[in-house]
Design an enzyme around this catalytic site. Structure first.
Site, PDB file in Angstrom:
ATOM      1  CD1 TRP A 105       4.132  -2.725   2.326  1.00  0.00           C
ATOM      2  CD2 TRP A 105       4.332  -0.924   3.656  1.00  0.00           C
ATOM      3  NE1 TRP A 105       4.417  -1.644   1.535  1.00  0.00           N
ATOM      4  CE2 TRP A 105       4.550  -0.533   2.319  1.00  0.00           C
ATOM      5  CE3 TRP A 105       4.425   0.027   4.665  1.00  0.00           C
ATOM      6  CZ2 TRP A 105       4.838   0.782   1.961  1.00  0.00           C
ATOM      7  CZ3 TRP A 105       4.705   1.341   4.325  1.00  0.00           C
ATOM      8  CH2 TRP A 105       4.904   1.716   2.974  1.00  0.00           C
TER       9      TRP A 105
ATOM     10  CD  GLU B  24       0.411  -4.320   2.951  1.00  0.00           C
ATOM     11  OE1 GLU B  24       0.759  -4.105   4.118  1.00  0.00           O
ATOM     12  OE2 GLU B  24      -0.459  -3.637   2.360  1.00  0.00           O
TER      13      GLU B  24
ATOM     14  CE  LYS C 250       2.811   1.392  -1.741  1.00  0.00           C
ATOM     15  NZ  LYS C 250       2.548   2.251  -0.588  1.00  0.00           N
TER      16      LYS C 250
ATOM     17  CG  ASP D 209      -3.226  -2.742   0.363  1.00  0.00           C
ATOM     18  OD1 ASP D 209      -3.955  -2.225  -0.514  1.00  0.00           O
ATOM     19  OD2 ASP D 209      -2.941  -2.150   1.422  1.00  0.00           O
TER      20      ASP D 209
ATOM     21  CG  HIS E 259      -0.295  -2.567  -2.048  1.00  0.00           C
ATOM     22  ND1 HIS E 259       0.460  -2.909  -0.951  1.00  0.00           N
ATOM     23  CD2 HIS E 259      -0.805  -1.343  -1.774  1.00  0.00           C
ATOM     24  CE1 HIS E 259       0.404  -1.944  -0.047  1.00  0.00           C
ATOM     25  NE2 HIS E 259      -0.377  -0.990  -0.517  1.00  0.00           N
TER      26      HIS E 259
ATOM     27  CG  HIS F 120      -3.770  -4.497   4.436  1.00  0.00           C
ATOM     28  ND1 HIS F 120      -2.619  -3.767   4.560  1.00  0.00           N
ATOM     29  CD2 HIS F 120      -3.971  -5.097   5.642  1.00  0.00           C
ATOM     30  CE1 HIS F 120      -2.135  -3.928   5.783  1.00  0.00           C
ATOM     31  NE2 HIS F 120      -2.929  -4.731   6.448  1.00  0.00           N
TER      32      HIS F 120
ATOM     33  CG  ASP G 234      -1.665   2.009  -2.271  1.00  0.00           C
ATOM     34  OD1 ASP G 234      -2.768   1.535  -1.928  1.00  0.00           O
ATOM     35  OD2 ASP G 234      -0.648   1.938  -1.558  1.00  0.00           O
TER      36      ASP G 234
ATOM     37  CG  ASP H 244      -4.425   3.368   1.317  1.00  0.00           C
ATOM     38  OD1 ASP H 244      -4.717   2.182   1.490  1.00  0.00           O
ATOM     39  OD2 ASP H 244      -3.266   3.747   1.043  1.00  0.00           O
TER      40      ASP H 244
ATOM     41  CG  ASP I  36      -4.039  -0.245   4.568  1.00  0.00           C
ATOM     42  OD1 ASP I  36      -4.095   0.868   5.124  1.00  0.00           O
ATOM     43  OD2 ASP I  36      -3.010  -0.663   4.001  1.00  0.00           O
TER      44      ASP I  36
END
Ligand code: RNT
Ligand code: ZN
Length: 422
Positions: free
Chosen positions: A188, A229, A231, A262, A265, A289, A297, A299, A329
Protein backbone atom coordinates in the site's frame (compact mmCIF):
# COMPACT_ATOMS: atom_id res chain seq x y z
CA UNK A 1 -21.11 -18.13 33.01
CA UNK A 2 -21.32 -21.60 34.53
CA UNK A 3 -19.69 -24.35 32.47
CA UNK A 4 -22.76 -26.50 32.89
CA UNK A 5 -25.01 -23.79 31.48
CA UNK A 6 -22.75 -23.21 28.49
CA UNK A 7 -22.99 -26.90 27.72
CA UNK A 8 -26.77 -27.07 28.18
CA UNK A 9 -27.33 -24.04 26.00
CA UNK A 10 -25.07 -25.54 23.38
CA UNK A 11 -26.93 -28.88 23.34
CA UNK A 12 -30.22 -27.07 22.71
CA UNK A 13 -28.65 -24.91 20.02
CA UNK A 14 -27.12 -27.94 18.37
CA UNK A 15 -30.55 -29.60 18.12
CA UNK A 16 -32.15 -26.46 16.78
CA UNK A 17 -29.50 -26.09 14.07
CA UNK A 18 -29.75 -29.80 13.26
CA UNK A 19 -33.43 -29.24 12.46
CA UNK A 20 -32.39 -27.00 9.57
CA UNK A 21 -29.65 -29.38 8.46
CA UNK A 22 -26.69 -27.65 10.09
CA UNK A 23 -24.09 -29.58 12.03
CA UNK A 24 -22.71 -27.19 14.64
CA UNK A 25 -19.71 -29.40 15.51
CA UNK A 26 -18.68 -29.40 11.88
CA UNK A 27 -19.08 -25.63 11.68
CA UNK A 28 -16.80 -25.18 14.69
CA UNK A 29 -14.21 -27.54 13.22
CA UNK A 30 -14.17 -25.45 10.02
CA UNK A 31 -13.98 -22.24 12.00
CA UNK A 32 -10.91 -23.45 13.88
CA UNK A 33 -9.07 -23.70 10.56
CA UNK A 34 -9.58 -20.06 9.53
CA UNK A 35 -6.70 -17.83 10.61
CA UNK A 36 -7.09 -14.11 11.08
CA UNK A 37 -4.02 -11.93 10.67
CA UNK A 38 -3.68 -9.55 13.62
CA UNK A 39 -2.15 -6.25 12.60
CA UNK A 40 0.78 -5.28 14.81
CA UNK A 41 0.03 -1.59 14.34
CA UNK A 42 -3.00 -1.49 16.66
CA UNK A 43 -0.57 -1.95 19.56
CA UNK A 44 1.36 1.30 19.18
CA UNK A 45 -0.81 3.55 16.96
CA UNK A 46 1.15 2.79 13.74
CA UNK A 47 4.42 4.12 15.16
CA UNK A 48 6.93 1.35 14.62
CA UNK A 49 10.35 0.99 16.24
CA UNK A 50 12.82 2.43 13.79
CA UNK A 51 13.24 5.49 16.01
CA UNK A 52 14.56 7.73 13.19
CA UNK A 53 11.72 9.28 11.23
CA UNK A 54 9.11 7.48 13.27
CA UNK A 55 7.30 10.65 14.13
CA UNK A 56 6.50 11.51 10.52
CA UNK A 57 3.24 9.88 9.63
CA UNK A 58 1.70 10.87 6.31
CA UNK A 59 -0.47 9.16 3.78
CA UNK A 60 -3.62 9.92 5.68
CA UNK A 61 -2.84 7.28 8.26
CA UNK A 62 -3.85 8.78 11.52
CA UNK A 63 -4.46 7.20 14.88
CA UNK A 64 -6.38 9.51 17.16
CA UNK A 65 -6.61 9.38 20.94
CA UNK A 66 -4.16 9.24 23.80
CA UNK A 67 -5.25 6.30 25.92
CA UNK A 68 -2.32 5.39 28.18
CA UNK A 69 -0.29 2.21 27.88
CA UNK A 70 0.78 1.89 24.27
CA UNK A 71 3.64 -0.51 23.56
CA UNK A 72 6.87 1.50 23.60
CA UNK A 73 9.20 -1.30 22.58
CA UNK A 74 9.14 -4.49 20.56
CA UNK A 75 9.13 -6.54 23.76
CA UNK A 76 6.11 -4.67 25.06
CA UNK A 77 4.31 -5.09 21.75
CA UNK A 78 4.95 -8.85 21.75
CA UNK A 79 3.72 -9.14 25.31
CA UNK A 80 0.56 -7.25 24.39
CA UNK A 81 -0.10 -9.38 21.30
CA UNK A 82 0.36 -12.51 23.41
CA UNK A 83 -2.14 -11.18 25.92
CA UNK A 84 -4.65 -10.42 23.17
CA UNK A 85 -4.17 -13.84 21.57
CA UNK A 86 -4.81 -15.55 24.90
CA UNK A 87 -8.34 -14.08 24.79
CA UNK A 88 -9.11 -15.00 21.18
CA UNK A 89 -10.16 -18.55 20.20
CA UNK A 90 -8.16 -20.37 17.52
CA UNK A 91 -4.71 -20.12 15.91
CA UNK A 92 -3.93 -16.93 14.08
CA UNK A 93 -1.23 -14.83 12.42
CA UNK A 94 0.73 -11.66 13.02
CA UNK A 95 0.77 -9.01 10.32
CA UNK A 96 3.96 -6.97 10.63
CA UNK A 97 4.92 -3.68 9.01
CA UNK A 98 8.53 -3.13 7.98
CA UNK A 99 8.83 -0.18 10.40
CA UNK A 100 8.59 -2.70 13.26
CA UNK A 101 12.11 -3.83 12.38
CA UNK A 102 14.29 -5.13 15.19
CA UNK A 103 17.38 -3.08 14.27
CA UNK A 104 19.12 -3.58 17.60
CA UNK A 105 19.31 0.18 18.14
CA UNK A 106 21.15 0.95 14.88
CA UNK A 107 19.06 2.67 12.21
CA UNK A 108 18.70 0.60 9.07
CA UNK A 109 17.16 2.46 6.17
CA UNK A 110 14.15 0.98 4.40
CA UNK A 111 16.07 -0.08 1.29
CA UNK A 112 18.64 -1.92 3.37
CA UNK A 113 16.38 -4.07 5.46
CA UNK A 114 17.19 -7.76 5.45
CA UNK A 115 15.63 -10.94 6.78
CA UNK A 116 18.09 -10.97 9.66
CA UNK A 117 16.57 -7.75 11.00
CA UNK A 118 13.31 -9.65 11.41
CA UNK A 119 14.78 -12.87 12.76
CA UNK A 120 13.66 -12.14 16.32
CA UNK A 121 10.11 -11.68 15.06
CA UNK A 122 10.25 -14.95 13.16
CA UNK A 123 11.61 -16.76 16.22
CA UNK A 124 8.90 -15.23 18.36
CA UNK A 125 6.21 -16.21 15.85
CA UNK A 126 7.54 -19.76 15.75
CA UNK A 127 7.54 -19.99 19.55
CA UNK A 128 3.94 -18.75 19.60
CA UNK A 129 2.85 -20.99 16.69
CA UNK A 130 1.84 -18.01 14.57
CA UNK A 131 2.00 -17.51 10.84
CA UNK A 132 3.26 -14.12 9.67
CA UNK A 133 2.35 -11.59 7.01
CA UNK A 134 4.32 -8.55 5.98
CA UNK A 135 4.03 -4.99 4.68
CA UNK A 136 6.59 -2.63 3.22
CA UNK A 137 6.25 0.75 4.93
CA UNK A 138 5.74 3.54 2.40
CA UNK A 139 5.06 6.28 4.95
CA UNK A 140 6.72 7.82 8.04
CA UNK A 141 9.94 8.47 6.16
CA UNK A 142 11.67 11.63 4.82
CA UNK A 143 11.48 10.26 1.26
CA UNK A 144 7.70 9.90 1.59
CA UNK A 145 7.26 13.33 3.12
CA UNK A 146 5.98 14.99 -0.06
CA UNK A 147 3.33 12.34 -0.49
CA UNK A 148 4.84 10.34 -3.35
CA UNK A 149 6.83 7.10 -3.27
CA UNK A 150 6.66 4.49 -6.04
CA UNK A 151 5.08 7.00 -8.43
CA UNK A 152 7.39 9.88 -7.51
CA UNK A 153 8.54 11.94 -10.52
CA UNK A 154 12.12 11.70 -9.26
CA UNK A 155 13.81 8.51 -10.39
CA UNK A 156 16.12 8.42 -7.36
CA UNK A 157 13.19 8.51 -4.93
CA UNK A 158 11.36 5.86 -6.92
CA UNK A 159 14.38 3.62 -6.95
CA UNK A 160 14.76 3.90 -3.20
CA UNK A 161 11.18 2.70 -2.74
CA UNK A 162 11.57 -0.02 -5.37
CA UNK A 163 14.52 -1.31 -3.38
CA UNK A 164 12.40 -1.27 -0.25
CA UNK A 165 9.74 -3.36 -1.99
CA UNK A 166 12.31 -5.86 -3.22
CA UNK A 167 13.84 -6.10 0.25
CA UNK A 168 10.44 -6.68 1.83
CA UNK A 169 9.52 -9.57 -0.45
CA UNK A 170 12.75 -11.29 0.56
CA UNK A 171 12.00 -10.73 4.24
CA UNK A 172 8.49 -12.12 3.83
CA UNK A 173 9.80 -15.13 1.92
CA UNK A 174 12.17 -15.84 4.82
CA UNK A 175 9.20 -15.67 7.19
CA UNK A 176 7.17 -18.02 5.01
CA UNK A 177 10.00 -20.47 4.60
CA UNK A 178 11.11 -20.60 8.22
CA UNK A 179 7.59 -20.83 9.57
CA UNK A 180 6.53 -23.26 6.83
CA UNK A 181 3.50 -21.04 6.37
CA UNK A 182 2.97 -18.76 3.36
CA UNK A 183 3.35 -15.06 4.10
CA UNK A 184 1.35 -12.42 2.24
CA UNK A 185 3.18 -9.18 1.50
CA UNK A 186 0.78 -6.29 1.04
CA UNK A 187 1.74 -3.20 -0.92
CA UNK A 188 0.00 0.00 0.00
CA UNK A 189 1.37 3.41 -0.93
CA UNK A 190 -0.06 6.84 -0.02
CA UNK A 191 0.72 8.54 -3.35
CA UNK A 192 -1.78 11.17 -4.42
CA UNK A 193 -2.57 14.83 -4.92
CA UNK A 194 -4.33 17.18 -2.56
CA UNK A 195 -5.75 19.19 -5.42
CA UNK A 196 -6.99 18.45 -8.91
CA UNK A 197 -4.18 17.10 -11.07
CA UNK A 198 -3.42 18.06 -14.62
CA UNK A 199 -1.83 14.73 -15.49
CA UNK A 200 -3.54 11.68 -14.10
CA UNK A 201 -1.70 9.29 -16.36
CA UNK A 202 2.03 9.68 -15.72
CA UNK A 203 1.97 8.77 -12.01
CA UNK A 204 0.04 5.61 -12.88
CA UNK A 205 2.54 4.71 -15.60
CA UNK A 206 5.37 5.21 -13.11
CA UNK A 207 3.60 3.13 -10.46
CA UNK A 208 3.06 0.29 -12.94
CA UNK A 209 6.71 0.37 -13.87
CA UNK A 210 7.87 0.45 -10.23
CA UNK A 211 5.64 -2.45 -9.25
CA UNK A 212 6.81 -4.50 -12.22
CA UNK A 213 10.40 -3.93 -11.10
CA UNK A 214 9.59 -4.96 -7.53
CA UNK A 215 7.85 -8.14 -8.69
CA UNK A 216 10.40 -9.00 -11.39
CA UNK A 217 12.03 -11.67 -9.26
CA UNK A 218 10.02 -14.86 -9.00
CA UNK A 219 9.53 -15.99 -5.43
CA UNK A 220 8.23 -19.42 -4.54
CA UNK A 221 4.49 -18.88 -3.85
CA UNK A 222 4.77 -21.38 -1.02
CA UNK A 223 6.82 -18.78 0.85
CA UNK A 224 5.41 -15.45 -0.27
CA UNK A 225 2.40 -14.06 -2.11
CA UNK A 226 2.09 -10.41 -3.14
CA UNK A 227 -1.01 -8.28 -2.68
CA UNK A 228 -1.77 -4.71 -3.80
CA UNK A 229 -4.13 -2.41 -1.89
CA UNK A 230 -6.09 0.43 -3.46
CA UNK A 231 -7.48 3.49 -1.78
CA UNK A 232 -9.94 6.25 -2.53
CA UNK A 233 -8.26 9.19 -0.81
CA UNK A 234 -6.12 10.16 2.15
CA UNK A 235 -5.71 13.25 4.30
CA UNK A 236 -3.74 15.64 2.13
CA UNK A 237 -4.45 13.51 -0.94
CA UNK A 238 -8.15 14.16 -1.39
CA UNK A 239 -8.35 14.76 -5.11
CA UNK A 240 -6.41 11.97 -6.72
CA UNK A 241 -4.98 8.63 -5.58
CA UNK A 242 -2.51 7.00 -7.94
CA UNK A 243 -3.34 3.48 -6.72
CA UNK A 244 -7.09 3.67 -7.15
CA UNK A 245 -9.43 0.67 -7.21
CA UNK A 246 -9.48 0.48 -11.01
CA UNK A 247 -5.70 0.79 -11.13
CA UNK A 248 -5.03 -2.10 -8.78
CA UNK A 249 -7.88 -4.27 -9.98
CA UNK A 250 -6.35 -4.03 -13.45
CA UNK A 251 -2.84 -4.51 -12.12
CA UNK A 252 -3.72 -7.53 -9.98
CA UNK A 253 -5.67 -9.23 -12.75
CA UNK A 254 -3.06 -8.62 -15.44
CA UNK A 255 -0.16 -9.74 -13.20
CA UNK A 256 -2.16 -12.39 -11.32
CA UNK A 257 -1.43 -10.84 -7.95
CA UNK A 258 -3.69 -10.77 -4.92
CA UNK A 259 -5.96 -7.77 -4.60
CA UNK A 260 -6.37 -6.32 -1.12
CA UNK A 261 -9.82 -4.95 -0.34
CA UNK A 262 -9.81 -2.58 2.62
CA UNK A 263 -13.31 -1.92 3.98
CA UNK A 264 -12.49 1.77 4.45
CA UNK A 265 -11.16 2.47 0.98
CA UNK A 266 -14.32 3.06 -1.01
CA UNK A 267 -17.14 5.54 -1.23
CA UNK A 268 -19.28 5.35 1.93
CA UNK A 269 -22.10 3.36 0.34
CA UNK A 270 -19.79 0.91 -1.44
CA UNK A 271 -19.25 -2.31 0.50
CA UNK A 272 -16.36 -4.71 0.05
CA UNK A 273 -18.70 -7.64 0.75
CA UNK A 274 -20.23 -6.83 -2.62
CA UNK A 275 -16.83 -6.92 -4.36
CA UNK A 276 -15.48 -10.24 -3.09
CA UNK A 277 -17.23 -12.50 -5.59
CA UNK A 278 -16.11 -10.36 -8.54
CA UNK A 279 -12.49 -10.19 -7.45
CA UNK A 280 -12.38 -13.95 -6.85
CA UNK A 281 -13.48 -14.49 -10.46
CA UNK A 282 -10.32 -12.92 -11.83
CA UNK A 283 -7.63 -12.78 -9.14
CA UNK A 284 -6.00 -15.98 -7.93
CA UNK A 285 -6.45 -15.08 -4.27
CA UNK A 286 -7.74 -12.25 -2.17
CA UNK A 287 -6.53 -10.30 0.85
CA UNK A 288 -8.94 -8.43 3.09
CA UNK A 289 -8.27 -5.51 5.38
CA UNK A 290 -11.28 -5.74 7.60
CA UNK A 291 -11.85 -2.32 9.08
CA UNK A 292 -14.72 0.01 9.97
CA UNK A 293 -14.93 3.37 8.30
CA UNK A 294 -17.00 5.98 10.12
CA UNK A 295 -17.71 8.79 7.65
CA UNK A 296 -14.22 8.33 6.21
CA UNK A 297 -11.35 5.82 6.30
CA UNK A 298 -11.24 6.20 10.07
CA UNK A 299 -10.12 2.65 10.91
CA UNK A 300 -12.48 2.17 13.85
CA UNK A 301 -12.49 -1.15 15.69
CA UNK A 302 -14.48 -3.75 13.80
CA UNK A 303 -17.91 -4.37 15.32
CA UNK A 304 -20.42 -7.11 14.61
CA UNK A 305 -22.47 -5.12 12.12
CA UNK A 306 -24.30 -5.98 8.91
CA UNK A 307 -21.21 -5.48 6.75
CA UNK A 308 -19.07 -7.78 8.88
CA UNK A 309 -21.73 -10.50 8.63
CA UNK A 310 -21.94 -9.89 4.89
CA UNK A 311 -18.16 -10.15 4.44
CA UNK A 312 -18.04 -13.43 6.35
CA UNK A 313 -21.02 -14.79 4.43
CA UNK A 314 -19.36 -14.01 1.11
CA UNK A 315 -16.18 -15.78 2.17
CA UNK A 316 -18.00 -18.88 3.36
CA UNK A 317 -20.53 -18.97 0.53
CA UNK A 318 -17.79 -18.59 -2.09
CA UNK A 319 -16.35 -21.95 -1.02
CA UNK A 320 -12.92 -20.35 -1.49
CA UNK A 321 -11.87 -19.77 2.10
CA UNK A 322 -8.51 -21.29 1.23
CA UNK A 323 -7.95 -18.50 -1.32
CA UNK A 324 -8.83 -15.66 1.02
CA UNK A 325 -6.48 -14.12 3.54
CA UNK A 326 -8.25 -12.28 6.32
CA UNK A 327 -6.32 -9.36 7.75
CA UNK A 328 -7.51 -6.71 10.16
CA UNK A 329 -6.74 -3.04 9.74
CA UNK A 330 -7.93 -0.68 12.44
CA UNK A 331 -6.23 1.45 15.04
CA UNK A 332 -7.94 3.25 17.84
CA UNK A 333 -5.72 5.09 20.31
CA UNK A 334 -8.63 6.30 22.43
CA UNK A 335 -9.37 2.95 24.11
CA UNK A 336 -7.36 0.11 25.61
CA UNK A 337 -5.37 -1.20 22.64
CA UNK A 338 -5.48 -4.83 23.70
CA UNK A 339 -9.24 -4.63 24.10
CA UNK A 340 -9.37 -3.13 20.59
CA UNK A 341 -7.60 -6.19 19.15
CA UNK A 342 -9.73 -8.60 21.17
CA UNK A 343 -13.04 -6.97 20.28
CA UNK A 344 -12.24 -6.69 16.57
CA UNK A 345 -10.79 -10.16 16.19
CA UNK A 346 -13.46 -11.92 18.22
CA UNK A 347 -16.05 -10.17 16.10
CA UNK A 348 -14.42 -11.33 12.87
CA UNK A 349 -14.47 -14.90 14.17
CA UNK A 350 -18.06 -14.59 15.38
CA UNK A 351 -19.16 -13.39 11.97
CA UNK A 352 -17.44 -16.36 10.34
CA UNK A 353 -19.19 -18.72 12.74
CA UNK A 354 -22.55 -17.14 11.92
CA UNK A 355 -21.84 -17.66 8.22
CA UNK A 356 -20.80 -21.27 8.80
CA UNK A 357 -24.12 -21.92 10.54
CA UNK A 358 -26.15 -20.79 7.56
CA UNK A 359 -28.13 -23.30 5.43
CA UNK A 360 -26.61 -21.83 2.29
CA UNK A 361 -27.61 -24.64 -0.07
CA UNK A 362 -31.25 -24.29 0.92
CA UNK A 363 -31.15 -20.54 0.38
CA UNK A 364 -29.46 -20.99 -2.97
CA UNK A 365 -32.06 -23.52 -4.09
CA UNK A 366 -34.90 -21.18 -3.22
CA UNK A 367 -33.21 -18.43 -5.13
CA UNK A 368 -32.74 -20.58 -8.20
CA UNK A 369 -36.45 -21.34 -8.14
CA UNK A 370 -37.15 -17.61 -7.87
CA UNK A 371 -38.72 -18.12 -4.45
CA UNK A 372 -37.74 -14.71 -3.18
CA UNK A 373 -40.37 -14.56 -0.46
CA UNK A 374 -39.01 -17.74 1.08
CA UNK A 375 -35.45 -16.48 0.79
CA UNK A 376 -36.28 -13.31 2.69
CA UNK A 377 -38.36 -15.16 5.29
CA UNK A 378 -35.52 -17.60 5.96
CA UNK A 379 -32.76 -15.03 6.04
CA UNK A 380 -34.70 -13.13 8.69
CA UNK A 381 -35.53 -16.20 10.81
CA UNK A 382 -31.88 -17.28 10.80
CA UNK A 383 -30.90 -14.10 12.58
CA UNK A 384 -32.48 -15.17 15.87
CA UNK A 385 -31.25 -18.76 16.01
CA UNK A 386 -29.06 -19.41 19.11
CA UNK A 387 -25.76 -18.61 17.45
CA UNK A 388 -24.46 -17.02 20.68
CA UNK A 389 -24.71 -20.37 22.46
CA UNK A 390 -22.48 -21.98 19.83
CA UNK A 391 -20.01 -19.09 20.08
CA UNK A 392 -19.81 -19.41 23.88
CA UNK A 393 -19.26 -23.15 23.63
CA UNK A 394 -16.56 -22.62 20.99
CA UNK A 395 -14.70 -20.20 23.28
CA UNK A 396 -14.94 -22.63 26.17
CA UNK A 397 -13.61 -25.51 24.06
CA UNK A 398 -10.72 -23.33 22.88
CA UNK A 399 -9.87 -22.40 26.46
CA UNK A 400 -10.46 -18.69 26.14
CA UNK A 401 -12.82 -16.58 28.27
CA UNK A 402 -16.53 -16.95 27.51
CA UNK A 403 -18.68 -13.86 26.99
CA UNK A 404 -17.45 -10.67 28.58
CA UNK A 405 -15.08 -12.50 30.95
CA UNK A 406 -12.12 -11.51 28.75
CA UNK A 407 -12.65 -7.88 29.73
CA UNK A 408 -11.77 -8.49 33.38
CA UNK A 409 -8.47 -9.97 32.22
CA UNK A 410 -7.73 -6.93 30.10
CA UNK A 411 -8.51 -4.62 33.03
CA UNK A 412 -6.19 -6.63 35.23
CA UNK A 413 -3.43 -6.45 32.64
CA UNK A 414 -4.02 -2.73 32.39
CA UNK A 415 -3.62 -2.34 36.15
CA UNK A 416 -0.57 -4.60 36.38
CA UNK A 417 1.27 -3.74 33.18
CA UNK A 418 -0.09 -0.98 30.96
CA UNK A 419 -0.63 1.62 33.67
CA UNK A 420 3.07 1.39 34.56
CA UNK A 421 4.09 2.58 31.09
CA UNK A 422 4.64 6.31 30.83
C1 RNT B 1 -3.88 2.79 4.69
C2 RNT B 1 -4.02 1.34 4.42
C3 RNT B 1 -2.93 0.48 4.95
C4 RNT B 1 -2.51 0.82 6.35
C5 RNT B 1 -1.53 -0.14 6.96
C6 RNT B 1 -0.90 0.39 8.20
O1 RNT B 1 -4.99 3.50 4.36
O2 RNT B 1 -5.25 0.88 4.87
O3 RNT B 1 -3.29 -0.85 4.85
O4 RNT B 1 -3.59 0.97 7.22
O5 RNT B 1 -0.62 -0.53 6.03
ZN1 ZN C 1 -5.55 -1.25 4.78
Amino acid sequence: MKKQNIERAYQLAKEQYAEIGINTDRAMAKLAKIPVSLHCWQGDDVGGYEKVGAELSGGGIQATGNYPGKARTIDELRMDVEKALSLIPGRHRLNLHACYIDNGGKYIDRNEMQPRHFQSWIDWAKANKLGMDFNPTYFSHPLAADGFTLSHPDKGVRNFWIEHGIACRKIAAAMGKQLDNTAVTNFWIPDGYKDIPADRTSPRQRLTDSLDKIFAEKINPKFNLDAVESKLFGIGAESYTVGSHEFYMGYAVSRQKLLCLDAGHYHPTEMISEKISSVLMFCPELLLHVSRPVRWDSDHVVILNDELFAIAQELVRSGKLDKVHIGLDFFDASINRIAAWVIGTRNMIKALLYALLEPYDALKKMEQKMEFTGRLAWMEELKTLPFGAVWDYYCMKKNVPVGSAWFAEVKQYEANVLSKRS
